[in-house]
Design a protein around this motif. Sequence first.
Motif, PDB file in Angstrom:
ATOM      1  N   ASP A  97       0.851  -1.186   0.000  1.00 58.84           N
ATOM      2  CA  ASP A  97       0.000   0.000   0.000  1.00 58.84           C
ATOM      3  C   ASP A  97       0.889   1.239   0.000  1.00 58.84           C
ATOM      4  OD1 ASP A  97      -3.206   0.503   1.455  1.00 58.84           O
ATOM      5  OD2 ASP A  97      -1.918   2.030   0.559  1.00 58.84           O
ATOM      6  N   ALA A  98       0.435   2.290  -0.714  1.00 58.94           N
ATOM      7  CA  ALA A  98       1.255   3.480  -0.833  1.00 58.94           C
ATOM      8  C   ALA A  98       1.179   4.356   0.401  1.00 58.94           C
ATOM      9  CB  ALA A  98       0.803   4.276  -2.052  1.00 58.94           C
ATOM     10  N   GLY A  99       0.330   4.074   1.334  1.00 53.70           N
ATOM     11  CA  GLY A  99       0.166   4.933   2.487  1.00 53.70           C
ATOM     12  C   GLY A  99      -0.773   6.076   2.166  1.00 53.70           C
ATOM     13  N   VAL A 100      -0.875   7.010   3.108  1.00 48.19           N
ATOM     14  CA  VAL A 100      -1.710   8.190   2.896  1.00 48.19           C
ATOM     15  C   VAL A 100      -0.983   9.128   1.930  1.00 48.19           C
ATOM     16  CG1 VAL A 100      -2.769  10.201   3.977  1.00 48.19           C
ATOM     17  CG2 VAL A 100      -2.746   7.987   5.170  1.00 48.19           C
ATOM     18  N   ILE A 101      -1.699   9.579   0.917  1.00 54.02           N
ATOM     19  CA  ILE A 101      -1.092  10.441  -0.101  1.00 54.02           C
ATOM     20  C   ILE A 101      -1.671  11.839   0.020  1.00 54.02           C
ATOM     21  CG2 ILE A 101      -0.801  10.820  -2.583  1.00 54.02           C
ATOM     22  CD1 ILE A 101      -1.075   7.780  -2.932  1.00 54.02           C
ATOM     23  N   GLN A 102      -0.783  12.819   0.056  1.00 55.38           N
ATOM     24  CA  GLN A 102      -1.211  14.210   0.118  1.00 55.38           C
ATOM     25  C   GLN A 102      -0.608  14.991  -1.047  1.00 55.38           C
ATOM     26  OE1 GLN A 102      -0.505  14.612   4.822  1.00 55.38           O
ATOM     27  NE2 GLN A 102      -1.630  16.373   3.950  1.00 55.38           N
ATOM     28  N   SER A 103      -1.400  15.926  -1.545  1.00 58.49           N
ATOM     29  CA  SER A 103      -0.883  16.814  -2.581  1.00 58.49           C
ATOM     30  C   SER A 103      -1.487  18.199  -2.435  1.00 58.49           C
ATOM     31  CB  SER A 103      -1.208  16.247  -3.978  1.00 58.49           C
ATOM     32  OG  SER A 103      -2.611  16.213  -4.187  1.00 58.49           O
ATOM     33  N   PRO A 104      -0.747  19.228  -2.810  1.00 54.12           N
ATOM     34  CA  PRO A 104       0.670  19.183  -3.134  1.00 54.12           C
ATOM     35  C   PRO A 104       1.520  19.004  -1.885  1.00 54.12           C
ATOM     36  CG  PRO A 104      -0.055  21.452  -3.038  1.00 54.12           C
ATOM     37  CD  PRO A 104      -1.288  20.605  -2.803  1.00 54.12           C
ATOM     38  N   ARG A 105       2.799  18.777  -2.013  1.00 45.78           N
ATOM     39  CA  ARG A 105       3.685  18.682  -0.859  1.00 45.78           C
ATOM     40  C   ARG A 105       4.063  20.079  -0.369  1.00 45.78           C
ATOM     41  NH1 ARG A 105       6.632  14.343   0.392  1.00 45.78           N
ATOM     42  NH2 ARG A 105       6.947  15.608   2.254  1.00 45.78           N
ATOM     43  N   HIS A 106       4.143  21.006  -1.290  1.00 45.28           N
ATOM     44  CA  HIS A 106       4.449  22.389  -0.945  1.00 45.28           C
ATOM     45  C   HIS A 106       3.516  23.302  -1.731  1.00 45.28           C
ATOM     46  CE1 HIS A 106       8.274  21.234   1.009  1.00 45.28           C
ATOM     47  NE2 HIS A 106       8.343  20.341   0.050  1.00 45.28           N
ATOM     48  N   GLU A 107       3.063  24.353  -1.053  1.00 43.89           N
ATOM     49  CA  GLU A 107       2.186  25.325  -1.715  1.00 43.89           C
ATOM     50  C   GLU A 107       2.565  26.712  -1.217  1.00 43.89           C
ATOM     51  OE1 GLU A 107      -0.561  24.598  -3.813  1.00 43.89           O
ATOM     52  OE2 GLU A 107      -0.861  26.744  -4.126  1.00 43.89           O
ATOM     53  N   VAL A 108       2.859  27.576  -2.165  1.00 42.36           N
ATOM     54  CA  VAL A 108       3.131  28.978  -1.838  1.00 42.36           C
ATOM     55  C   VAL A 108       2.092  29.810  -2.558  1.00 42.36           C
ATOM     56  CG1 VAL A 108       4.777  30.880  -1.900  1.00 42.36           C
ATOM     57  CG2 VAL A 108       5.595  28.525  -1.607  1.00 42.36           C
ATOM     58  N   THR A 109       1.411  30.646  -1.825  1.00 42.46           N
ATOM     59  CA  THR A 109       0.340  31.443  -2.424  1.00 42.46           C
ATOM     60  C   THR A 109       0.341  32.830  -1.806  1.00 42.46           C
ATOM     61  OG1 THR A 109      -2.002  31.412  -3.025  1.00 42.46           O
ATOM     62  CG2 THR A 109      -1.441  30.801  -0.777  1.00 42.46           C
ATOM     63  N   GLU A 110      -0.450  33.684  -2.382  1.00 40.05           N
ATOM     64  CA  GLU A 110      -0.551  35.042  -1.861  1.00 40.05           C
ATOM     65  C   GLU A 110      -1.832  35.210  -1.051  1.00 40.05           C
ATOM     66  OE1 GLU A 110       2.099  37.527  -5.118  1.00 40.05           O
ATOM     67  OE2 GLU A 110      -0.083  37.796  -5.065  1.00 40.05           O
ATOM     68  N   MET A 111      -1.752  36.089  -0.102  1.00 41.90           N
ATOM     69  CA  MET A 111      -2.908  36.361   0.736  1.00 41.90           C
ATOM     70  C   MET A 111      -4.136  36.663  -0.117  1.00 41.90           C
ATOM     71  SD  MET A 111      -3.169  39.257   3.715  1.00 41.90           S
ATOM     72  CE  MET A 111      -2.871  40.578   2.574  1.00 41.90           C
ATOM     73  N   GLY A 112      -5.260  36.064   0.270  1.00 42.55           N
ATOM     74  CA  GLY A 112      -6.503  36.289  -0.452  1.00 42.55           C
ATOM     75  C   GLY A 112      -6.836  35.202  -1.453  1.00 42.55           C
ATOM     76  N   GLN A 113      -5.848  34.410  -1.807  1.00 44.54           N
ATOM     77  CA  GLN A 113      -6.075  33.347  -2.780  1.00 44.54           C
ATOM     78  C   GLN A 113      -6.717  32.131  -2.119  1.00 44.54           C
ATOM     79  OE1 GLN A 113      -5.395  33.655  -6.218  1.00 44.54           O
ATOM     80  NE2 GLN A 113      -5.239  35.756  -5.475  1.00 44.54           N
ATOM     81  N   GLU A 114      -7.400  31.347  -2.948  1.00 47.54           N
ATOM     82  CA  GLU A 114      -7.977  30.087  -2.485  1.00 47.54           C
ATOM     83  C   GLU A 114      -6.930  28.986  -2.541  1.00 47.54           C
ATOM     84  OE1 GLU A 114     -11.974  28.788  -3.866  1.00 47.54           O
ATOM     85  OE2 GLU A 114     -10.898  27.029  -4.617  1.00 47.54           O
ATOM     86  N   VAL A 115      -6.905  28.163  -1.497  1.00 45.12           N
ATOM     87  CA  VAL A 115      -5.959  27.051  -1.430  1.00 45.12           C
ATOM     88  C   VAL A 115      -6.747  25.761  -1.218  1.00 45.12           C
ATOM     89  CG1 VAL A 115      -4.085  26.016  -0.119  1.00 45.12           C
ATOM     90  CG2 VAL A 115      -4.139  28.486  -0.461  1.00 45.12           C
ATOM     91  N   THR A 116      -6.419  24.735  -1.976  1.00 45.72           N
ATOM     92  CA  THR A 116      -7.055  23.430  -1.803  1.00 45.72           C
ATOM     93  C   THR A 116      -5.996  22.368  -1.580  1.00 45.72           C
ATOM     94  OG1 THR A 116      -8.945  24.043  -3.192  1.00 45.72           O
ATOM     95  CG2 THR A 116      -8.569  21.699  -2.807  1.00 45.72           C
ATOM     96  N   LEU A 117      -6.110  21.692  -0.461  1.00 49.44           N
ATOM     97  CA  LEU A 117      -5.204  20.605  -0.122  1.00 49.44           C
ATOM     98  C   LEU A 117      -5.956  19.295  -0.306  1.00 49.44           C
ATOM     99  CD1 LEU A 117      -3.727  22.094   3.183  1.00 49.44           C
ATOM    100  CD2 LEU A 117      -3.099  22.592   0.812  1.00 49.44           C
ATOM    101  N   ARG A 118      -5.238  18.279  -0.789  1.00 46.22           N
ATOM    102  CA  ARG A 118      -5.888  17.027  -1.141  1.00 46.22           C
ATOM    103  C   ARG A 118      -5.297  15.853  -0.375  1.00 46.22           C
ATOM    104  NH1 ARG A 118      -5.582  20.428  -5.322  1.00 46.22           N
ATOM    105  NH2 ARG A 118      -7.448  20.740  -6.610  1.00 46.22           N
ATOM    106  N   CYS A 119      -6.148  14.863  -0.139  1.00 47.10           N
ATOM    107  CA  CYS A 119      -5.717  13.692   0.616  1.00 47.10           C
ATOM    108  C   CYS A 119      -6.392  12.443   0.082  1.00 47.10           C
ATOM    109  CB  CYS A 119      -6.048  13.863   2.096  1.00 47.10           C
ATOM    110  SG  CYS A 119      -5.675  12.411   3.120  1.00 47.10           S
ATOM    111  N   LYS A 120      -5.588  11.402  -0.085  1.00 44.20           N
ATOM    112  CA  LYS A 120      -6.112  10.081  -0.436  1.00 44.20           C
ATOM    113  C   LYS A 120      -5.764   9.158   0.725  1.00 44.20           C
ATOM    114  CE  LYS A 120      -5.502   6.267  -3.718  1.00 44.20           C
ATOM    115  NZ  LYS A 120      -6.930   5.898  -3.733  1.00 44.20           N
ATOM    116  N   PRO A 121      -6.770   8.676   1.451  1.00 47.95           N
ATOM    117  CA  PRO A 121      -6.477   7.812   2.600  1.00 47.95           C
ATOM    118  C   PRO A 121      -6.082   6.407   2.152  1.00 47.95           C
ATOM    119  CG  PRO A 121      -8.834   7.987   2.286  1.00 47.95           C
ATOM    120  CD  PRO A 121      -8.199   8.922   1.295  1.00 47.95           C
ATOM    121  N   ILE A 122      -5.628   5.617   3.095  1.00 42.76           N
ATOM    122  CA  ILE A 122      -5.309   4.218   2.823  1.00 42.76           C
ATOM    123  C   ILE A 122      -6.607   3.471   2.539  1.00 42.76           C
ATOM    124  CG2 ILE A 122      -4.427   2.085   3.854  1.00 42.76           C
ATOM    125  CD1 ILE A 122      -2.421   3.842   5.392  1.00 42.76           C
ATOM    126  N   SER A 123      -6.587   2.659   1.510  1.00 36.80           N
ATOM    127  CA  SER A 123      -7.768   1.908   1.111  1.00 36.80           C
ATOM    128  C   SER A 123      -8.266   1.033   2.262  1.00 36.80           C
ATOM    129  CB  SER A 123      -7.433   1.034  -0.098  1.00 36.80           C
ATOM    130  OG  SER A 123      -8.542   0.242  -0.465  1.00 36.80           O
TER     131      SER A 123
END
Lengths: 111, 112
Positions: A1-27
């Motif tokens: 199993d690949a384990g828990v997968i998160q993306s992105p690993r790094h995110e740099v954004t400017e104040m006011g912007q929308e940010v979406t973090l993603r997660c794929k749990p272990i099956s």
Amino acid sequence: DAGVIQSPRHEVTEMGQEVTLRCKPISGHNSLFWYRQTMMRGLELLIYFNNNVPIDDSGMPEDRFSAKMPNASFSTLKIQPSEPRDSAVYFCASSATNEQFFGPGTRLTVL
Amino acid sequence: AQSVTQLGSHVSVSEGALVLLRCNYSSSVPPYLFWYVQYPNQGLQLLLKYTTGATLVKGINGFEAEFKKSETSFHLTKPSAHMSDAAEYFCAVSDLADKLIFGTGTRLQVFP
């Protein structure tokens, strides 16, 4: 199993912007957790789901934060609008019993 | 309600010396107790856990912890520290549900 997968690993954004973090749990895991880690506040539980249903969102700091789990294999944590104080490492974890397995985290920097 | 107190935010030991990281908990029900380790720029990894049964629990990398109900403690030990043990260690408690309450962490430094 690949384990828990998160993306992105790094995110740099400017104040006011929308940010979406993603997660794929272990099956096969039926619980999913979102945490935030900062030097000042340590490791904080933001929200957790059981069988895709939000059970406890008392840790979500404010309405700018929202989380969804549309199916058993995917979850998102959204920040809109983002602020510099949201800069942190965000972890996703999943579990089938009482042991949580953590992803590698997303390091978010809001300028 | 559950809570965890980790005494000492930083612990320094020499390589080969005993490692002792302290954890005290508060719980209104029989607790499940955990130790997690976090290496730099990584997620948390389970070291060991106590649920029921034997109170001395052995984990990975030579670590062990003893559940002492009378002292409400779950201290983490390792007889001989290795340079690779340098990391941050978190104690956590849960009730019968999945939710974990983490302590504030202890950063372990190992000197040659």
